[in-house]
Write an enzyme that holds these catalytic residues in place. Sequence first.
Site, mmCIF file in Angstrom:
data_model
loop_
_atom_site.group_PDB
_atom_site.id
_atom_site.type_symbol
_atom_site.label_atom_id
_atom_site.label_comp_id
_atom_site.label_asym_id
_atom_site.label_seq_id
_atom_site.Cartn_x
_atom_site.Cartn_y
_atom_site.Cartn_z
ATOM 1 N N SER A 1 -7.993 1.582 5.394
ATOM 2 C CA SER A 1 -6.622 2.044 5.654
ATOM 3 C C SER A 1 -6.308 2.059 7.142
ATOM 4 C CB SER A 1 -6.418 3.443 5.076
ATOM 5 O OG SER A 1 -6.596 3.400 3.686
ATOM 6 N N LYS B 1 -5.513 -5.679 3.809
ATOM 7 C CA LYS B 1 -6.357 -4.517 3.543
ATOM 8 C C LYS B 1 -7.303 -4.782 2.367
ATOM 9 C CE LYS B 1 -6.024 0.313 2.087
ATOM 10 N NZ LYS B 1 -5.185 1.525 2.126
ATOM 11 N N ASP C 1 -0.514 -0.531 -4.776
ATOM 12 C CA ASP C 1 -1.809 0.003 -5.230
ATOM 13 C C ASP C 1 -1.718 1.402 -5.828
ATOM 14 O OD1 ASP C 1 -1.299 1.324 -2.795
ATOM 15 O OD2 ASP C 1 -3.431 1.497 -2.337
ATOM 16 N N ASN C 2 -0.679 2.136 -5.493
ATOM 17 C CA ASN C 2 -0.460 3.481 -6.050
ATOM 18 C C ASN C 2 0.938 3.938 -5.646
ATOM 19 O OD1 ASN C 2 -2.796 4.068 -3.590
ATOM 20 N ND2 ASN C 2 -0.783 4.983 -3.326
ATOM 21 N N CYS D 1 -6.084 4.388 -3.151
ATOM 22 C CA CYS D 1 -6.361 3.002 -2.717
ATOM 23 C C CYS D 1 -7.633 2.357 -3.259
ATOM 24 C CB CYS D 1 -6.431 2.952 -1.191
ATOM 25 S SG CYS D 1 -4.917 3.477 -0.379
ATOM 26 N N ASP E 1 0.841 -1.199 0.000
ATOM 27 C CA ASP E 1 0.000 0.000 0.000
ATOM 28 C C ASP E 1 0.879 1.253 0.000
ATOM 29 O OD1 ASP E 1 -2.059 1.763 0.200
ATOM 30 O OD2 ASP E 1 -2.796 1.058 2.136
ATOM 31 N N ASP E 2 0.805 2.018 -1.068
ATOM 32 C CA ASP E 2 1.562 3.275 -1.204
ATOM 33 C C ASP E 2 3.071 3.064 -1.356
ATOM 34 O OD1 ASP E 2 -0.945 4.288 -0.698
ATOM 35 O OD2 ASP E 2 -0.376 5.518 1.021
ATOM 36 N N HIS F 1 1.737 2.327 3.879
ATOM 37 C CA HIS F 1 0.799 3.433 4.116
ATOM 38 C C HIS F 1 1.028 3.921 5.545
ATOM 39 C CE1 HIS F 1 -3.067 5.442 4.765
ATOM 40 N NE2 HIS F 1 -3.411 5.235 3.507
ATOM 41 N N ARG G 1 -7.858 -0.807 -6.084
ATOM 42 C CA ARG G 1 -8.235 -2.169 -5.665
ATOM 43 C C ARG G 1 -9.461 -2.659 -6.435
ATOM 44 N NH1 ARG G 1 -5.143 -2.850 -0.733
ATOM 45 N NH2 ARG G 1 -3.811 -1.018 -0.812
ATOM 46 N N HIS H 1 -10.573 -2.514 1.553
ATOM 47 C CA HIS H 1 -10.879 -1.150 1.088
ATOM 48 C C HIS H 1 -11.840 -1.077 -0.090
ATOM 49 C CE1 HIS H 1 -9.101 3.139 1.624
ATOM 50 N NE2 HIS H 1 -10.375 3.016 1.963
ATOM 51 N N LYS I 1 1.522 9.485 -5.195
ATOM 52 C CA LYS I 1 0.144 9.089 -4.885
ATOM 53 C C LYS I 1 -0.828 10.246 -5.101
ATOM 54 C CE LYS I 1 -2.722 7.637 -0.940
ATOM 55 N NZ LYS I 1 -2.741 7.007 0.384
HETATM 56 MG MG MG Z 1 -2.618 3.141 -1.331
#
Ligand code: MG
Length: 456
Positions: free
Chosen positions: A154, A129, A278-279, A72, A32-33, A226, A76, A131, A299
């Site tokens: 998150s 996660k 995811d980003n 996010c 994540d991130d 994240h 997803r 989301h 992001k």
């Molecule tokens: Mg993210």
Amino acid sequence: MFSFRSLLIGLSLLTTFADAADKPNIIIIYADDLGYADLGCYGNPSIRTPHLDQMAAEGMRFTEFYSAAEVCTPSRAALMTGRYPIRSGMCSYTKRVLFQYSPGGLQKEETTLPETLKKSGYSTACVGKWHLGHLPAYLPTSHGFDQYFGIPYSNDMDRVKDAPKDAIRSEKSEYFQVPLMRNEQILERGPDQTQLARRYTEEAVKFIREKKDGPFFLYFAHNFPHVPLFASEKFHGKSPRGLYGDVVEELDWSVGQVLQTLRDLGIDKNTMVVFSSDNGPWLIHRDHGGSAGPLREGKGSTWEGGMRVPGIFWWPGKIKPGVCREMACTMDLLPTAASLAGGEVAVGHESDGKDIRPLLFGEGELDRGVFIYYRGERLYAARLGHWKLHFTTQPGYGKEPAAAHSPPLLFDLGADPGESWDIAAAHPDIVAKIEAAVKDHQATVQVPANQLERTE
Ligand code: MG
């Protein structure tokens, strides 16, 4: 005594074994991130990621791998459905992601990756996660997963009222009363986040061991890196890159545990493992955010740093080790996994992903066509070949409004991956070609009700 019945049972068992052997296990590990340049194998000078580096050396590392959104929730949704989030309504320019109070989520009409694989006989698990909605109708167990363990959104949400302003940097889990769930039940509120990566990893390894006879699909989505950042005692204070490095190095350990489990069980040659993010990096958090390296922004933005992410595919003996410089994206995972499983992608749904087996197995070219960059439901940019056209630009975060460009900005991502020099004036033919491809794409899009901001 030998009987016709036992022969039938024997034959059906043989068929089952043959099917299981033909269908590879599939694991997607999703950070994540995590930024494009946060791993050793993507050029990070100080974060140590020996397991991911080895995975990349033994597998295929993509230099042009994309998430299909800049934050996010929509990214997803794209991974799970193989479609731009604009088609499922899982995107919003204003709200951007689902929150702990959001009433909506991924609609049951969508066909998900685990639903597709279940039709081919796969056991499915989601760890980490989610989301895509935390209410019962939207949880992983309502979308094709046999089981779920994790935080449904998150790790910075459910912040307590009296938390200090800098709670995000405090390394105190109690400020974030997020639910840790098993299936539809909340096990704990505000779990000790220093133990999260380890607990997720144990859960993932347990599932792999239980389902080793396959075929299985594991979607393993970490909550990190994240913010707020947390690392366990074993990793805390160890990385030259500080706490962010500690966290990424622990994720690397986790990947190592998964790959070693596959080797130990002797199923590594029948399992495809994909690693991605995811980003891009959340740059406003400075040293608590990652790096996109040579790519612009991070992001939240549709500059390359917001959506181009690490993409590593590993399958010993099947995927040829090397670097792939062709474009691929997370929406490709559903059609690719469906083909590997011998199943079909559901018809009646506009699919945006490609079956990338030709790239993975060195079996020729892939006609990618145009790739669209959305921010919420707004179309900001498009890529065709190595050319990228920006109709609108905006930093990922902050108060700066969207800037519309007429004529649009054109960049050659091959010569200029940092998107520094607009060369639209010199290439009116390329601009016109991408504009036409964008129009064709838009003709296929019907914007559904926004599922992030709906109230019923
Ligand atoms: Mg993210």
